[in-house]
Design a protein around this motif. Sequence first.
Motif, short mmCIF file in Angstrom:
data_model
loop_
_atom_site.label_atom_id
_atom_site.label_comp_id
_atom_site.label_asym_id
_atom_site.label_seq_id
_atom_site.Cartn_x
_atom_site.Cartn_y
_atom_site.Cartn_z
N UNK A 1 0.83 -1.19 0.00
CA UNK A 1 0.00 0.00 0.00
C UNK A 1 0.87 1.24 0.00
N UNK A 2 1.89 1.22 0.81
CA UNK A 2 2.80 2.37 0.86
C UNK A 2 3.34 2.68 -0.52
N UNK A 3 3.74 1.64 -1.24
CA UNK A 3 4.34 1.90 -2.55
C UNK A 3 3.28 2.37 -3.54
N UNK A 4 2.07 1.79 -3.46
CA UNK A 4 1.00 2.25 -4.35
C UNK A 4 0.69 3.71 -4.05
N UNK A 5 0.55 4.00 -2.75
CA UNK A 5 0.21 5.36 -2.34
C UNK A 5 1.26 6.33 -2.86
N UNK A 6 2.53 5.92 -2.77
CA UNK A 6 3.60 6.77 -3.25
C UNK A 6 3.51 7.02 -4.74
N UNK B 1 -0.80 6.18 8.24
CA UNK B 1 -2.03 6.49 8.98
C UNK B 1 -3.25 6.20 8.11
N UNK B 2 -3.06 6.20 6.79
CA UNK B 2 -4.22 6.07 5.93
C UNK B 2 -4.40 4.69 5.33
N UNK B 3 -3.75 3.71 5.89
CA UNK B 3 -3.94 2.35 5.40
C UNK B 3 -5.43 2.03 5.49
N UNK B 4 -6.08 1.70 4.36
CA UNK B 4 -7.54 1.57 4.38
C UNK B 4 -8.02 0.51 5.36
N UNK B 5 -9.14 0.78 5.94
CA UNK B 5 -9.75 -0.21 6.82
C UNK B 5 -9.24 -0.18 8.23
#
Lengths: 85, 700
Positions: B222-227, B253-257
Amino acid sequence: MERMLHHLLPGEKARVLHIAGGGALRMRMMDMGIVPGTELEVVRRAPLGGPMQLRVKGYYLAMRRGECAKITVDQPEPKQPLAGR
Amino acid sequence: MQLMKDLKIALVGNPNVGKSTVFNALTGSNQQVGNWAGKTVERKVGTVKRSDVNIELIDLPGTYSLTAYSQEEIITREYILRENPAAIMALVDASNLERNLYLVLQILELTPKVVIGLNMLDLARSSGRNIDAGKLAQWLKVPVVEIIAAKGDGLSDFLDAALVMAGTSPQAAISVNYPPAVEEKIVAMEDVLRPTVWAQRYPLRWLALKRLERDAELGKEWNSIANTNSVADATPACCDVGDAVTYELRSSTELPGEDLLQTFAASGWDHEQFEMAFADAKYSFISEIIAEFVTETPLAKPSLTDTLDRLALSPVWGYPILIAVLALVFWVSFIASAPLGDLISQGMTWLANMLVPILRLAHAPVLLQELVKNGIFAGVGAVLSFVPQMALFFVFFSLLQDSGYLARAAFLGDRFMQLMGLHGKSFFSLATSYGCNVPGIMATRTLEDPKDRLITMLLNPLIPCVPRLGVMSAVVAAFFPGSRGAVAMLSLLGISGITLVLSALFLRKSVIKTEKSSFVMELPLYHIPTLRNTLLPAWQKTYAFLRRAWTYIFAASVIIWSLSTFPLGVPLNQSFAGKLGGLLAFIGHPLGFDWRIMVAIIFGFAAKETTLSTLGILYGVTANASHTIAQVMTASMSSLNAFTFLVFYMLYIPCIATVVTTYKESGSLGWTLFGVGYNLIVSFIIAWLIFHGGLMLGWH
């Protein structure tokens, strides 16, 4: 009767009730088929306090006694075959 | 003309189900072996040609599960998710159906394009188990092909079924019934995740399950996608791309769910509870369906594996058998193979002698002739002479692994490894190192935990290999005649053993900082290994070593030769290497070493068995007999000096081949250099203690 798995002797069978601890070790045990309700049989205990060989779901699994100590099992009451007791 | 289509098909399964047998039989010699990028797990790809398709068959690492707890698991699921293979051939051991289907259910959560190969039906039958493959196919809604991999039966059908699967659009896969309390939480998580970028990439249900388990890899992902996303849709006003900290904070902080997970945790449903519930539901599902198509008849007599184990794991015979097996492997690979190795080094000398006159005819400079003869051919020849022993050892290694005995050796050796905080499987690697460190380090591949692997790898060089033991015993024989020799040799081995145990504890506690390894290991049924499964991996490993010999070891040989040759026309003590020895004499001084010993130590880095001949040159002994050299040394050294030298010699950096192997197997230059430094420092400290302890006790 509730017992800890590492106290079981070769030939004894039991059903898993609970696995203590968490993280990778418990996950690994579950991947190997040890979940609550699984039937186990102790096949042998390696000499000098070495690992235990278990029969789980038709295959053989080796685990250290320390790891077996995390597993609580339920065992049918022994039939007390020894007259001397 | 029709164009050839390219298809990717992946082979998946538990360890010990005969996956490599299937892979080898289907691809033959059309395979490439390497490592997964950034991982220390072997990657095998092969090609199969069918009438109108080119199949790239990938052998995914054997694994029991698809959580994020081991490298093998992560590699397998990432491959399935990212590369999106046209079909997955899942190999299932019929004699061990429950645990194998547990993996299949996890694969079905990722993709419905699965074909099952039901292997070892013969073994299952002989253990009283009858399986209705057709019903299994109905229950799992995927094709099931019966195969006997060892005989090659059904393999072609298995591949054909995968090709058919690749060409059809699959139906929805079956799903496990989770208990209502769990199911409603999964659905709630699905709702939260549906609008995210994740959902465009991965199957929603799988995503929800993994999120509920707080899967670590998914978080990283997720971190890499978000980036990448915020970089991609970066408007000029937003986003300082360089501000990694902000990203880190924002994405974590924004990891979904997250809110939902907190709510569940508050009601007693933390991620471990979910892990447990999911595993439980899968196993319950399996036991339910298995009752529909498996019939068991209890056997009157014990199986072959039971009978063999009664012997191999017996409290009385277990250890003697283990020692006998190890002794046989050792004797054949490292001792009986010596004439073959000699033949190779003689062959290399002969080749060099043939080549030099040709170079002379071609008016090549004398220096080039020297480089070819004494640099390249002598250096690489010294390493190549180890090839027969490696090849033989790897044949035994495959035999032991395939037959199932290696797991028994780990079972028996675990008690001793536990004292060192290591895994039972480290036992075989360390035992191997007494023969040669290189295969010892390569044998760490059987360890699943990367940290266990690293520690075992770093420990290997502390174990004296056969060539080192040879030099040591020659020196010991010269300095400690008679029964004192045995005492000296045993105390050397004792010192190495104690260093090994303390280093194992030290490395785990202070350097690599990991918990004591756990030991949960399958004891597979015994098999008769096939010829191909024995020879092919042995060849692949030997070839890997050869390739290294031609590159790194070639370069190192040239460097060492240059150091000892330049400046031209001076005696060895005036060469760069000699001067280096002189410069380093101050390091050797506290240990009582003179410059000659230091030079020998430097040259020992190329190959440790050359140490005696280097000393011979330095002490002016022309004859090449090791005993003569050692005898000459007694004239200029006390026995305490000699013992200190032996201790240092035994423990300091192993040969270049070992260092190169450590680098290749660990994939880390940092850890390789750490290992070299660790060896140097430890050997110095221990040698210093011995030398000064000996002086204090008045031993000369």
